[in-house]
Scaffold this motif. Sequence first.
Motif, PDB file in Angstrom:
ATOM      1  N   TYR A 197       0.398  -0.988  -0.301  1.00  0.00           N
ATOM      2  CA  TYR A 197      -0.106  -0.371  -0.202  1.00  0.00           C
ATOM      3  C   TYR A 197       1.220   1.134   0.163  1.00  0.00           C
ATOM      4  CZ  TYR A 197      -4.276  -3.294   0.691  1.00  0.00           C
ATOM      5  OH  TYR A 197      -4.864  -4.200   0.642  1.00  0.00           O
ATOM      6  N   LEU A 198       1.754   1.130   0.030  1.00  0.00           N
ATOM      7  CA  LEU A 198       3.042   2.286   0.355  1.00  0.00           C
ATOM      8  C   LEU A 198       3.041   2.267  -1.223  1.00  0.00           C
ATOM      9  CD1 LEU A 198       4.616   4.408   1.857  1.00  0.00           C
ATOM     10  CD2 LEU A 198       6.256   2.854   1.977  1.00  0.00           C
ATOM     11  N   PHE A 199       4.000   1.849  -1.902  1.00  0.00           N
ATOM     12  CA  PHE A 199       4.642   1.519  -2.891  1.00  0.00           C
ATOM     13  C   PHE A 199       2.773   2.245  -4.057  1.00  0.00           C
ATOM     14  CE2 PHE A 199       8.020  -0.462  -1.942  1.00  0.00           C
ATOM     15  CZ  PHE A 199       8.852   0.438  -1.770  1.00  0.00           C
ATOM     16  N   LEU A 200       1.890   1.294  -3.883  1.00  0.00           N
ATOM     17  CA  LEU A 200       0.980   1.400  -4.533  1.00  0.00           C
ATOM     18  C   LEU A 200       0.441   3.411  -4.085  1.00  0.00           C
ATOM     19  CD1 LEU A 200      -1.552   0.966  -6.299  1.00  0.00           C
ATOM     20  CD2 LEU A 200      -2.696   0.438  -4.050  1.00  0.00           C
ATOM     21  N   ALA A 201       0.552   3.602  -2.903  1.00  0.00           N
ATOM     22  CA  ALA A 201       0.217   4.980  -2.805  1.00  0.00           C
ATOM     23  C   ALA A 201       1.485   5.900  -3.426  1.00  0.00           C
ATOM     24  CB  ALA A 201       0.481   5.770  -1.574  1.00  0.00           C
ATOM     25  N   ILE A 202       2.772   5.712  -3.318  1.00  0.00           N
ATOM     26  CA  ILE A 202       3.128   6.564  -4.039  1.00  0.00           C
ATOM     27  C   ILE A 202       3.919   6.649  -5.950  1.00  0.00           C
ATOM     28  CG2 ILE A 202       6.397   6.232  -4.728  1.00  0.00           C
ATOM     29  CD1 ILE A 202       6.704   5.323  -1.646  1.00  0.00           C
ATOM     30  N   ALA A 203       3.011   5.494  -5.981  1.00  0.00           N
ATOM     31  CA  ALA A 203       2.928   4.767  -7.607  1.00  0.00           C
ATOM     32  C   ALA A 203       1.712   6.051  -7.948  1.00  0.00           C
ATOM     33  CB  ALA A 203       2.685   4.197  -7.800  1.00  0.00           C
ATOM     34  N   LEU A 204       0.582   5.855  -7.419  1.00  0.00           N
ATOM     35  CA  LEU A 204      -0.506   6.861  -7.762  1.00  0.00           C
ATOM     36  C   LEU A 204      -0.367   8.315  -7.531  1.00  0.00           C
ATOM     37  CD1 LEU A 204      -3.149   4.704  -5.966  1.00  0.00           C
ATOM     38  CD2 LEU A 204      -2.953   5.013  -8.926  1.00  0.00           C
ATOM     39  N   GLY A 205       0.503   8.962  -6.432  1.00  0.00           N
ATOM     40  CA  GLY A 205       1.277  10.167  -6.862  1.00  0.00           C
ATOM     41  C   GLY A 205       1.613  10.649  -7.588  1.00  0.00           C
ATOM     42  N   LEU A 206       2.442   9.971  -8.497  1.00  0.00           N
ATOM     43  CA  LEU A 206       3.395  10.355  -9.101  1.00  0.00           C
ATOM     44  C   LEU A 206       2.898   9.503 -10.145  1.00  0.00           C
ATOM     45  CD1 LEU A 206       6.766   8.377  -8.111  1.00  0.00           C
ATOM     46  CD2 LEU A 206       6.608  10.351  -7.942  1.00  0.00           C
ATOM     47  N   ALA A 207       1.553   9.241 -10.861  1.00  0.00           N
ATOM     48  CA  ALA A 207       0.856   9.154 -11.857  1.00  0.00           C
ATOM     49  C   ALA A 207       0.365  10.854 -11.361  1.00  0.00           C
ATOM     50  CB  ALA A 207       0.286   8.272 -11.971  1.00  0.00           C
ATOM     51  N   ALA A 208      -0.387  10.855 -10.914  1.00  0.00           N
ATOM     52  CA  ALA A 208      -0.972  11.966 -10.679  1.00  0.00           C
ATOM     53  C   ALA A 208       0.011  13.807 -10.993  1.00  0.00           C
ATOM     54  CB  ALA A 208      -2.092  12.518  -8.648  1.00  0.00           C
ATOM     55  N   SER A 209       0.837  13.518 -10.611  1.00  0.00           N
ATOM     56  CA  SER A 209       1.706  14.523 -10.922  1.00  0.00           C
ATOM     57  C   SER A 209       2.064  14.589 -12.237  1.00  0.00           C
ATOM     58  CB  SER A 209       3.016  14.260 -10.063  1.00  0.00           C
ATOM     59  OG  SER A 209       3.690  15.258 -10.523  1.00  0.00           O
ATOM     60  N   ILE A 210       2.157  13.226 -12.721  1.00  0.00           N
ATOM     61  CA  ILE A 210       2.773  13.445 -14.398  1.00  0.00           C
ATOM     62  C   ILE A 210       1.066  14.369 -15.100  1.00  0.00           C
ATOM     63  CG2 ILE A 210       3.398  11.595 -16.639  1.00  0.00           C
ATOM     64  CD1 ILE A 210       5.090  10.595 -14.315  1.00  0.00           C
ATOM     65  N   LEU A 211       0.297  13.302 -14.846  1.00  0.00           N
ATOM     66  CA  LEU A 211      -0.910  14.014 -15.161  1.00  0.00           C
ATOM     67  C   LEU A 211      -1.441  15.202 -14.833  1.00  0.00           C
ATOM     68  CD1 LEU A 211      -2.824  10.293 -14.948  1.00  0.00           C
ATOM     69  CD2 LEU A 211      -1.809  11.555 -17.002  1.00  0.00           C
ATOM     70  N   LEU A 212      -1.214  15.719 -14.433  1.00  0.00           N
ATOM     71  CA  LEU A 212      -1.986  16.574 -13.544  1.00  0.00           C
ATOM     72  C   LEU A 212      -1.091  18.245 -14.464  1.00  0.00           C
ATOM     73  CD1 LEU A 212      -4.005  15.573 -10.525  1.00  0.00           C
ATOM     74  CD2 LEU A 212      -4.834  16.021 -12.863  1.00  0.00           C
ATOM     75  N   PHE A 213      -0.239  17.857 -14.098  1.00  0.00           N
ATOM     76  CA  PHE A 213       1.302  19.075 -13.998  1.00  0.00           C
ATOM     77  C   PHE A 213       2.433  18.442 -15.277  1.00  0.00           C
ATOM     78  CE2 PHE A 213      -0.475  18.653  -9.792  1.00  0.00           C
ATOM     79  CZ  PHE A 213      -0.898  20.091  -9.573  1.00  0.00           C
ATOM     80  N   GLY A 214       1.850  17.556 -15.579  1.00  0.00           N
ATOM     81  CA  GLY A 214       3.483  17.218 -16.396  1.00  0.00           C
ATOM     82  C   GLY A 214       4.706  17.088 -15.803  1.00  0.00           C
TER      83      GLY A 214
END
Length: 81
Positions: free
Chosen positions: A63-80
Amino acid sequence: MSGLLLLTSCSSAGRGPVIPFFGAYFPSWIACSLIGIIGAVIVRLIFIKAGIDAVMPLRVVVYLFLAIALGLAASILLFGR
């Protein structure tokens, strides 16, 4: 002269992504971290309903790595970034 070249990244034009929120500016990593944590909680609830959570080894790490992966994906998708 060489000192000025080192300070060129401190200009306001190169400022990182910020989110205006009630008149204050917050760094985008705070929003991405919250998205990652909330996303991991939602995935955990889905895994509990499906029965995957009970048999999964090292749940905290997953779950820790899942949260990190989702946060990084949000960063790429929302802010490039």
